[in-house]
Design a protein around this motif. Structure first.
Motif, PDB file in Angstrom:
ATOM      1  N   ALA A  32     -26.248  -0.357 -10.803  1.00  0.00           N
ATOM      2  CA  ALA A  32     -26.804   0.035  -9.509  1.00  0.00           C
ATOM      3  C   ALA A  32     -26.176   1.336  -9.029  1.00  0.00           C
ATOM      4  O   ALA A  32     -24.996   1.604  -9.269  1.00  0.00           O
ATOM      5  N   GLN A  33     -26.976   2.149  -8.344  1.00  0.00           N
ATOM      6  CA  GLN A  33     -26.480   3.423  -7.833  1.00  0.00           C
ATOM      7  C   GLN A  33     -25.761   3.259  -6.493  1.00  0.00           C
ATOM      8  O   GLN A  33     -24.932   4.081  -6.120  1.00  0.00           O
ATOM      9  N   ASN A  34     -26.124   2.220  -5.748  1.00  0.00           N
ATOM     10  CA  ASN A  34     -25.511   1.974  -4.445  1.00  0.00           C
ATOM     11  C   ASN A  34     -25.219   0.483  -4.290  1.00  0.00           C
ATOM     12  O   ASN A  34     -26.067  -0.350  -4.591  1.00  0.00           O
ATOM     13  N   VAL A  35     -24.025   0.175  -3.817  1.00  0.00           N
ATOM     14  CA  VAL A  35     -23.638  -1.199  -3.513  1.00  0.00           C
ATOM     15  C   VAL A  35     -23.037  -1.196  -2.117  1.00  0.00           C
ATOM     16  O   VAL A  35     -22.138  -0.395  -1.824  1.00  0.00           O
ATOM     17  N   SER A  36     -23.537  -2.076  -1.248  1.00  0.00           N
ATOM     18  CA  SER A  36     -23.056  -2.100   0.136  1.00  0.00           C
ATOM     19  C   SER A  36     -22.344  -3.396   0.500  1.00  0.00           C
ATOM     20  O   SER A  36     -21.733  -3.490   1.561  1.00  0.00           O
TER      21      SER A  36
ATOM     22  N   ASN B  52     -17.689   4.600  -2.523  1.00  0.00           N
ATOM     23  CA  ASN B  52     -18.192   5.381  -3.654  1.00  0.00           C
ATOM     24  C   ASN B  52     -18.204   4.539  -4.914  1.00  0.00           C
ATOM     25  O   ASN B  52     -17.243   3.830  -5.214  1.00  0.00           O
ATOM     26  N   LEU B  53     -19.299   4.647  -5.647  1.00  0.00           N
ATOM     27  CA  LEU B  53     -19.448   3.953  -6.924  1.00  0.00           C
ATOM     28  C   LEU B  53     -19.122   4.952  -8.030  1.00  0.00           C
ATOM     29  O   LEU B  53     -19.729   6.019  -8.112  1.00  0.00           O
ATOM     30  N   GLU B  54     -18.151   4.616  -8.885  1.00  0.00           N
ATOM     31  CA  GLU B  54     -17.687   5.564  -9.894  1.00  0.00           C
ATOM     32  C   GLU B  54     -17.632   4.911 -11.270  1.00  0.00           C
ATOM     33  O   GLU B  54     -17.458   3.698 -11.391  1.00  0.00           O
ATOM     34  N   VAL B  55     -17.786   5.753 -12.280  1.00  0.00           N
ATOM     35  CA  VAL B  55     -17.606   5.306 -13.664  1.00  0.00           C
ATOM     36  C   VAL B  55     -16.100   5.281 -13.946  1.00  0.00           C
ATOM     37  O   VAL B  55     -15.394   6.243 -13.626  1.00  0.00           O
TER      38      VAL B  55
END
Length: 747
Positions: free
Chosen positions: A76-80, A136-139
């Motif tokens: 997923a690109q965004n997780v809240s 922020n979602l990061e690899v």
């Protein structure tokens, strides 16, 4: 199924399955060749039933591999919001980390706590909880140093492909539902709130497989002694709890076949309560499989491949399986022939029997151990026997009893016992603090080591062959520890500097700076137990290269990003001599570090030389300000195998122009760019004059200073200077091969 498998040796099937596993998940041409040759042996021995089983395994491994790849690219690109896995919570100062689930995906989450009240909430949290947040979602970070830690691969083995860095939390929703994760977390919190440290650390570690961050310093000492594995739950705890359960049930009059059935759900519950570690799973499978010896470990291996497909990609998975295989192999070689190993060599003392068996086991496992950790503590053979008995026969039953009593309201404080134990461990550590550094074997060396150690144990009684095999082992270990090629490496230490020069066969080693973090003042509740930067970057790289001693450590100036990890390095790697400038001795904090290290100091002078690479590393400047600051950096130069190197520390433009004034004809092929590529360094006149072909910029990824500055990069471009950066390329290594320096980078 078992009747089919017994048509051929199960251990041969497991061996082929492991080779097949690595051919798919971590391809290596040597492994592929070994797999092909082994299939030829199977055909020759007419083990035709192997092939449909291997075909099924191939399909399964490919499905897992493809699924891993899909999860990596389709996250997923965004997780809240995310549901916390409660028994993964770690609170360390103002740093919070945990694993969580959302929409069927698993994440590693990090947050910085804003208050002491918030810290206490998470420390005492013992129920399911969902948080809503922005972040922020990061690899995860890939490998940055040669033979270094790869966080991305490590988290992928746990089914985690993204990290979340929380910036703010808007809502926390708790749920009082009970599951095994909550039960384990409740037990951990109960122990931490009812027992003092260090007793609570030993209790959570030995009973539930959980070690708090504040155990890190003591854990480091256990590691240097080679006995940290005593805290890795495995066969010791499994045997204790399973055997204890069986004895209780049998004494209650329950039939043995019913006990066998009840043992299975107990094993599943115990696996969850101890964190589902692969070592526990391996031990539980071995305990519940009604086969013996090599057949038992073979079937365990095959089952683990289906239950935990990524376990062989981790150091823990490799070691727990190989330890179990080595024990089974020794049992197969000696006990099955009704001869113990000690009977073969005519020893009767029980203690000698244990020492010999432990030594044989250590020898068998040593190649896999140094492949993952590069070091070996010979004393660990004896310490494992002594401390293993202490942990198994005394501490484990004692701590279990104390824990159960505490649930009834009776709390026994035995902290004095564990303080005494730690004092004893520290006393033992003092004279044996530095383990043997053996370096990392390559694929060929690893295969040879494994093969020769197995042959050595099998042919121990044949004296001539024994000495031939021992000599062969010594030669291979020597080549692992002493690589034949000279190298110069810019180690990726983040926002800092560390340049390592190593002559062939490690006959001369020079390190220029150690890297380190800047210390920021904090309130007491915010102070976290953190590993030094060097322990994750510089030290593992040096150990993988077989380096046990630094002959000369040049500390260019006193900034923390250059010398901050000096003491941490000295604690792990012996340092023969430290080179400093007169200006550095005007800084009290730095002088305090030098006194604490108790290492001989050389006060540099212009013209000082260190022999290396059939040449010398020469000091061109020992500082221009006398203050230990950037322009007081020690500057060194060397002409090595036809290329001229210049190492400038954090020398800025004023210092560069003074250097040119003193050496107007200075020419350079390879420049370690000053001050991490800052605009305050790399004066265009300086670059034009020295005419470098390559600039190496040691700089941290996404650093707050904006290094390297675009102005500096433009200067390099203008004068046709190729640049390599540790933030983009990872560690940068130059290797001399037949008079030519070849460049390699981690990325």
């Amino acid at each position: 199924m078992l009747s089919v498998l017994t048509k051929f040796p199960l251990i041969f099937l497991a061996y082929l399955a492991v080779l097949l596993y690595y051919c798919i998940f971590d391809f290596n041409s040597l492994i592929a060749l070994a797999f092909a040759c082994s299939l030829g042996i199977a055909l020759y021995r007419k083990y035709f039933l192997l092939f449909p089983i291997l075909l099924v395994l191939t399909g399964f491994f490919f499905i897992v591999s493809i699924d891993n790849h899909q999860k990596m690219i389709t996250q997923a690109q965004n997780v809240s919001q995310i549901k916390i896995i409660p028994d993964s919570i770690q609170v360390n100062g103002d740093l919070l980390s945990f694993q969580g689930n959302e929409a069927g995906k698993k994440y590693q989450v990090y947050d910085t706590l804003q208050s002491e009240k918030e810290k206490k909430f998470y420390e005492n949290l013992r129920q399911n909880c969902t948080i809503s947040f922005t972040g922020n979602l990061e690899v995860p970070e890939h490998q940055r140093n040669f033979n270094g830690f790869d966080e991305q691969k490590y988290l992928a083995t746990q089914g985690i492909y993204r990290e979340i860095i929380v910036t703010s939390i808007s809502k926390i929703k708790t749920n009082r539902g009970l599951d095994l994760h909550v039960l384990r977390r409740s037990a951990i919190v109960w122990i931490q709130s009812h027992f003092p440290k260090p007793m609570s650390n030993y209790m959570t570690g030995l009973l539930f497989g959980y070690l708090d961050k504040d155990f890190e310093q003591m854990g480091d000492i256990y590691s240097s002694l080679g006995i940290i594995h005593l805290f890795a739950l495995s066969g010791m705890q499994v045997n204790f709890f399973i055997d204890g359960l069986r004895k209780i049930l049998l004494r209650l009059g329950i039939r043995r076949d019913i006990v066998d059935i009840l043992q299975v759900p107990f094993s599943i519950i115990y696996a969850f309560l101890t964190g589902l570690s692969v070592s526990i799973l391996r031990a539980l499978f071995q305990k519940n499989i009604k086969l013996t010896g090599l057949d038992n470990i073979a079937l365990t291996t095959l089952i683990l491949m289906f239950v935990s497909p990524k376990f062989l990609l981790t150091a823990g998975g490799q070691l727990t399986l190989f330890y179990a295989f080595a024990i089974s192999m020794l049992s197969h070689l000696f006990i099955s022939k009704k001869e113990s190993l000690t009977e073969k060599i005519h020893l009767t003392s029980k203690l000698k029997q244990v020492i010999i068996a432990s030594s044989a086991l250590s020898l068998l496992v040593l190649p896999v151990l140094i492949f993952n950790f590069y070091i070996f503590q010979p004393l660990s053979i004896l310490l494992t026997i002594g401390f293993g008995m202490l942990f198994d026969l005394i501490l484990l039953p004692l701590l279990l009893t104390v824990f159960l009593l505490s649930l009834t309201g009776l709390t026994l404080n035995l902290n004095w016992m564990f303080k005494t134990l730690e004092a004893l461990v520290q006393l033992v550590d003092c004279p044996f603090h530095y383990p043997l550094v053996l370096g990392k074997p390559n694929a060929i060396q690893l295969i040879l080591l494994l093969s020769i150690t197995a042959l050595l144990l099998d042919f121990w009684m044949q004296k001539k062959l024994r000495w031939l095999l021992l000599c062969s082992l010594f030669i291979i270990f020597f080549t692992c520890k002493n690589p034949s090629q000279p190298t110069i490496t810019a180690v990726d230490v983040g926002q800092g500097d560390s340049i390592f020069l190593k002559d062939r066969f490690n006959k001369q080693t020079i390190l220029i700076d150690t890297g380190g973090r800047l210390n920021i003042p904090e309130k007491s509740w915010q102070k976290a137990q953190t590993e030094s930067n060097a322990s994750k970057t510089l030290i593992p790289y040096l150990e993988s290269e077989g380096v046990s001693q630094i002959d000369q450590l040049i500390l260019t100036h006193t900034d923390d990003d250059h010398v901050g990890d000096f003491l941490n390095l000295a604690d792990k790697i012996k340092i023969k001599e430290v080179w400093v400038s007169p200006g550095e001795l005007t800084c009290p904090d730095f002088v305090g570090k030098l006194k604490k290290a108790k290492i001989p100091i050389h006060l540099t002078q212009v013209g000082d030389e260190i022999p290396i690479f059939n040449s010398q590393l020469q000091v061109l400047s020992n500082g221009y300000t006398g203050k230990g600051d950037n322009n007081d950096s020690i500057v060194t130069y060397g002409n090595f195998y036809g290329k001229k190197f210049l190492f400038t520390g954090d020398l800025e433009q004023d210092g560069e122009m003074k250097l040119l004034k003193n050496y107007p004809n200075l020419k350079v092929d390879i420049l370690k760019a000053g001050h991490h590529g800052s605009k305050t360094s790399s004066n265009p006149k300086f670059i034009k004059q020295i005419q470098p072909q390559l600039a190496i910029i040691s700089v941290g990824k996404n650093n707050h200073y904006g290094h390297p500055n675009q102005q500096t990069l433009d200067t390099f471009k203008k004068y046709k200077v190729k640049s390599l950066r540790t933030d983009q390329n990872g560690a940068i290594k130059l290797t001399e091969i037949k008079g030519i320096w070849r460049i390699s980078t981690v990325r």
